[in-house]
Write a protein that holds these residues in place. Structure first.
Motif, mmCIF file in Angstrom:
data_model
loop_
_atom_site.group_PDB
_atom_site.id
_atom_site.type_symbol
_atom_site.label_atom_id
_atom_site.label_comp_id
_atom_site.label_asym_id
_atom_site.label_seq_id
_atom_site.Cartn_x
_atom_site.Cartn_y
_atom_site.Cartn_z
ATOM 1 N N LEU B 114 0.832 -1.199 0.000
ATOM 2 C CA LEU B 114 0.000 0.000 0.000
ATOM 3 C C LEU B 114 0.874 1.260 0.000
ATOM 4 N N PRO B 115 1.040 1.877 -1.154
ATOM 5 C CA PRO B 115 1.910 3.050 -1.267
ATOM 6 C C PRO B 115 1.573 4.155 -0.262
ATOM 7 N N SER B 116 0.295 4.379 -0.016
ATOM 8 C CA SER B 116 -0.070 5.465 0.899
ATOM 9 C C SER B 116 0.430 5.167 2.305
ATOM 10 N N CYS B 117 0.505 3.901 2.647
ATOM 11 C CA CYS B 117 1.042 3.513 3.955
ATOM 12 C C CYS B 117 2.541 3.805 3.999
ATOM 13 N N ARG B 118 3.226 3.383 2.953
ATOM 14 C CA ARG B 118 4.665 3.614 2.871
ATOM 15 C C ARG B 118 4.991 5.109 2.935
ATOM 16 N N GLU B 119 4.173 5.926 2.269
ATOM 17 C CA GLU B 119 4.406 7.372 2.291
ATOM 18 C C GLU B 119 4.396 7.922 3.708
ATOM 19 N N ASN B 120 3.419 7.485 4.487
ATOM 20 C CA ASN B 120 3.336 7.969 5.868
ATOM 21 C C ASN B 120 4.572 7.583 6.668
ATOM 22 N N LEU B 121 4.992 6.338 6.535
ATOM 23 C CA LEU B 121 6.157 5.884 7.286
ATOM 24 C C LEU B 121 7.414 6.624 6.843
ATOM 25 N N GLU B 122 7.575 6.739 5.549
ATOM 26 C CA GLU B 122 8.759 7.447 5.050
ATOM 27 C C GLU B 122 8.766 8.897 5.497
ATOM 28 N N ALA B 123 7.601 9.515 5.488
ATOM 29 C CA ALA B 123 7.524 10.914 5.912
ATOM 30 C C ALA B 123 8.010 11.068 7.349
ATOM 31 N N ILE B 124 7.600 10.145 8.214
ATOM 32 C CA ILE B 124 8.011 10.224 9.617
ATOM 33 C C ILE B 124 9.520 10.069 9.749
ATOM 34 N N TYR B 125 10.055 9.001 9.145
ATOM 35 C CA TYR B 125 11.492 8.758 9.288
ATOM 36 C C TYR B 125 12.307 9.841 8.591
ATOM 37 N N ASP B 126 11.854 10.299 7.430
ATOM 38 C CA ASP B 126 12.582 11.364 6.744
ATOM 39 C C ASP B 126 12.665 12.600 7.621
ATOM 40 N N CYS B 127 11.529 12.960 8.204
ATOM 41 C CA CYS B 127 11.508 14.142 9.058
ATOM 42 C C CYS B 127 12.509 14.021 10.191
ATOM 43 N N LEU B 128 12.488 12.887 10.869
ATOM 44 C CA LEU B 128 13.365 12.697 12.032
ATOM 45 C C LEU B 128 14.837 12.653 11.630
ATOM 46 N N ILE B 129 15.130 11.881 10.606
ATOM 47 C CA ILE B 129 16.525 11.725 10.218
ATOM 48 C C ILE B 129 17.053 13.007 9.588
ATOM 49 N N ASP B 130 16.182 13.723 8.886
ATOM 50 C CA ASP B 130 16.590 15.025 8.345
ATOM 51 C C ASP B 130 17.063 15.955 9.456
ATOM 52 N N ILE B 131 16.332 15.934 10.550
ATOM 53 C CA ILE B 131 16.705 16.815 11.668
ATOM 54 C C ILE B 131 18.083 16.441 12.205
ATOM 55 N N PHE B 132 18.322 15.157 12.388
ATOM 56 C CA PHE B 132 19.644 14.731 12.857
ATOM 57 C C PHE B 132 20.720 15.104 11.837
ATOM 58 N N GLU B 133 20.403 14.903 10.565
ATOM 59 C CA GLU B 133 21.378 15.218 9.515
ATOM 60 C C GLU B 133 21.709 16.711 9.516
ATOM 61 N N GLU B 134 20.657 17.495 9.658
ATOM 62 C CA GLU B 134 20.846 18.940 9.710
ATOM 63 C C GLU B 134 21.793 19.310 10.856
ATOM 64 N N GLY B 135 21.592 18.659 11.971
ATOM 65 C CA GLY B 135 22.463 18.894 13.125
ATOM 66 C C GLY B 135 23.910 18.543 12.826
ATOM 67 N N VAL B 136 24.108 17.425 12.145
ATOM 68 C CA VAL B 136 25.473 17.016 11.797
ATOM 69 C C VAL B 136 26.115 18.053 10.883
#
Lengths: 200, 200
Positions: B114-136
């Motif tokens: 279900l692509p819409s399910c995957r989108e939600n999960l990716e959005a969450i992880y992208d948001c979180l990891i982006d923040i850590f990456e930004e910090g680095v």
DNA sequence: AAAAATACCGAGTGTTAACTCAGTTTTACT
DNA sequence: AGTAAAACTGAGTTAACACTCGGTATTTTT
């Protein structure tokens, strides 16, 4: 291969790939060409079948790990931990289904009401974390690892490695691409201030 | 509170505590005093209800995180990451059910088809990891963080923290007891060789 | 080879759960 | 107040599933 054995194997695959509730005894029967009745003859019910799968998983993981560690000699504690970490990542690939099973929530939920389930899970984690802890203690004696709480440090190293393996499990990121970075991070966490090595 | 809203809340609790397959629409109906028909009136079927729960989860986690980060000022990249880590652990306690949902395997399985399910999960992880990456990245500019691959480093920090949170989820170890050790480990992973700080 | 024990089979049973629908209540609008 | 639309209800339907059981095949023992 005996029918009992092939039921166990099929159950391991299906419980890990599809989930416990999502797997019917008819599914297992279909995959093995063994009648449903036979499943109940050997395992009495579905829950007991799951427990047998978990017990088998515990035996295999612990045996693999202990036989790897015991016939090996490490220069120091740091090297021991590096080896344990890479073996963990290797094993997670080799025993994909068993690790997937442990990365599902179901066993931990079952553990809340079923002591025998909890025992299996604790045995697995205790074995793994004990090895890491042993490495920390060894490293603190030989000077390769800094003074820090051994158990807690072992837990942190373990959750870092296991967390990365999980990315693979969840199809979010390929764990093997992070292999070197994991090792480097472990060294940094553990290294003593003075004799700080950075190898590739 | 509207009935639609209370269905969503009850579903969040039950799906995370019991699991998707293990939760019946009758369970949700019972917990909310809303008729089963009403659930189907608003969400059409059980799968769509689950997706709504996941979408809501995504909205809440991302909003919480972004509003925390944006109204705040950090001395350097290292401090930003330390704050992000501690906020993650705080949020995992505050939004226990939502995090439990993300620590179950079910959503990731659904994401495969279900692509819409995957989108939600990716959005969450992208948001979180982006923040850590930004910090680095920030830390590498201001000199508080060593030169190393930003994305991979962010992933490792994230999986370390998330792995510890999971120990709590699985009732194996209390995450909060490891809080300080996590922060110290992060600093060690990220620190530049020369200006190595060890605070409590 | 006969008897006993073990392993195996699959149709049948009772239960549970997702989903439907015909009808009722509540809300919104004129 | 009257009417149309939206929200809500819960008994009923259908399919799937865990588990049973009477009987059959296979192995082991004597």
């Amino acid at each position: 291969m005996t029918r009992k054995e092939s039921i166990l194997q099929a159950a391991t695959v299906l419980f890990s790939q599809k989930g416990y509730k999502e797997t019917s005894t008819a599914d297992i029967s279909g995959l093995t060409n063994v009648a449903e009745g036979t499943i109940y003859y050997h395992f009495h019910n579905k829950e007991k079948l799951f427990l047998s799968v978990l017990e088998r998983t515990r035996e295999m993981i612990i045996e693999e790990f202990e036989s790897y560690m015991e016939n090996r000699h490490f220069r120091d504690g740091m090297e021991m931990i590096e080896n344990a970490v890479s073996f963990y990542m290797y094993l997670a690939g080799k025993m994909e289904n068993q690790f997937l099973l442990l990365h599902r929530h179901y066993p931990y939920q079952m553990a809340l009401t079923l002591p025998s389930c909890r025992e299996n899970l604790e045995a697995i984690y205790d074995c793994l974390i004990d090895i890491f802890e042993e490495g920390v203690l060894m490293g603190q004696k030989d000077g390769s690892i800094a003074k820090m709480p051994p158990r807690k440090t072992a837990l942190i190293i373990f959750s870092m490695v296991d967390g990365v393996v999980r990315f693979k499990t969840y199809n979010l990121y390929d764990a093997s691409a992070l292999f070197n970075d994991i090792i480097v991070s472990c060294r940094k966490i553990l290294a003593t201030d003075h004799h700080y090595e950075e190898g590739a």
